[in-house]
Design a protein around this motif. Structure first.
Motif, mmCIF file in Angstrom:
data_model
loop_
_atom_site.group_PDB
_atom_site.id
_atom_site.type_symbol
_atom_site.label_atom_id
_atom_site.label_comp_id
_atom_site.label_asym_id
_atom_site.label_seq_id
_atom_site.Cartn_x
_atom_site.Cartn_y
_atom_site.Cartn_z
ATOM 1 N N ILE A 1 -3.481 -3.681 -9.113
ATOM 2 C CA ILE A 1 -2.569 -3.000 -8.187
ATOM 3 C C ILE A 1 -2.951 -1.533 -8.051
ATOM 4 O O ILE A 1 -2.992 -0.985 -6.948
ATOM 5 N N ASP A 2 -3.269 -0.898 -9.173
ATOM 6 C CA ASP A 2 -3.631 0.519 -9.154
ATOM 7 C C ASP A 2 -4.923 0.739 -8.371
ATOM 8 O O ASP A 2 -5.020 1.661 -7.567
ATOM 9 N N LEU A 3 -5.902 -0.107 -8.592
ATOM 10 C CA LEU A 3 -7.210 0.105 -7.975
ATOM 11 C C LEU A 3 -7.274 -0.350 -6.523
ATOM 12 O O LEU A 3 -8.198 0.037 -5.804
ATOM 13 N N ARG B 1 -4.922 2.906 -4.141
ATOM 14 C CA ARG B 1 -6.079 3.553 -3.504
ATOM 15 C C ARG B 1 -6.040 3.388 -1.988
ATOM 16 O O ARG B 1 -6.432 4.292 -1.254
ATOM 17 N N ILE B 2 -5.576 2.246 -1.512
ATOM 18 C CA ILE B 2 -5.422 2.066 -0.060
ATOM 19 C C ILE B 2 -4.415 3.077 0.487
ATOM 20 O O ILE B 2 -4.644 3.685 1.541
ATOM 21 N N LEU B 3 -3.313 3.287 -0.228
ATOM 22 C CA LEU B 3 -2.317 4.265 0.201
ATOM 23 C C LEU B 3 -2.903 5.671 0.207
ATOM 24 O O LEU B 3 -2.671 6.441 1.132
ATOM 25 N N ALA C 1 2.831 6.975 -8.322
ATOM 26 C CA ALA C 1 2.798 5.540 -8.617
ATOM 27 C C ALA C 1 1.637 5.204 -9.546
ATOM 28 O O ALA C 1 1.790 4.408 -10.481
ATOM 29 N N SER C 2 0.494 5.818 -9.323
ATOM 30 C CA SER C 2 -0.653 5.581 -10.193
ATOM 31 C C SER C 2 -0.378 6.065 -11.613
ATOM 32 O O SER C 2 -0.702 5.388 -12.589
#
Length: 98
Positions: A82-84, A88-90, A14-15
């Motif tokens: 969203i990326d950061l 990152r949480i995922l 996703a990243s």
């Protein structure tokens, strides 16, 4: 163990996809400054990938300030957010499962 590896893989992919799309938006924005041949297939693909998102942002927020369209900047900042955060949480959640 398998679930954490799977979640880590999803987060990484996703990243990568978000960053690829950000580069597509940057290239499409830069191309809009030089007015390339609109019949070029690469230009058409770039515009088809970027303009629907820009149009939705333009419909929600007035983005034209002093002749400068800020829609690409708003979309890129939102995607990086969203990326950061969520990606990152995922990733951190997947590492915590090990």
């Amino acid at each position: 163990m398998v679930l954490s590896t799977f979640l880590q893989a999803i987060a990484t992919i996703a990243s990568m996809l978000l960053n690829l799309y950000i580069w597509i938006l940057i290239i499409a924005t830069l191309l809009s400054w030089v007015r390339p041949d609109p019949y070029n297939p690469i230009v058409q693909v770039l515009y088809r990938l970027s303009e629907p998102v820009f149009a939705k942002v333009r419909a929600l927020i007035p983005t034209n300030i002093g002749g400068l369209d800020l829609a690409p900047l708003i979309v890129i900042v939102a995607l990086k957010f969203i990326d950061l955060t969520f990606i990152r949480i995922l990733e951190n959640f997947a590492q915590g499962m090990r």
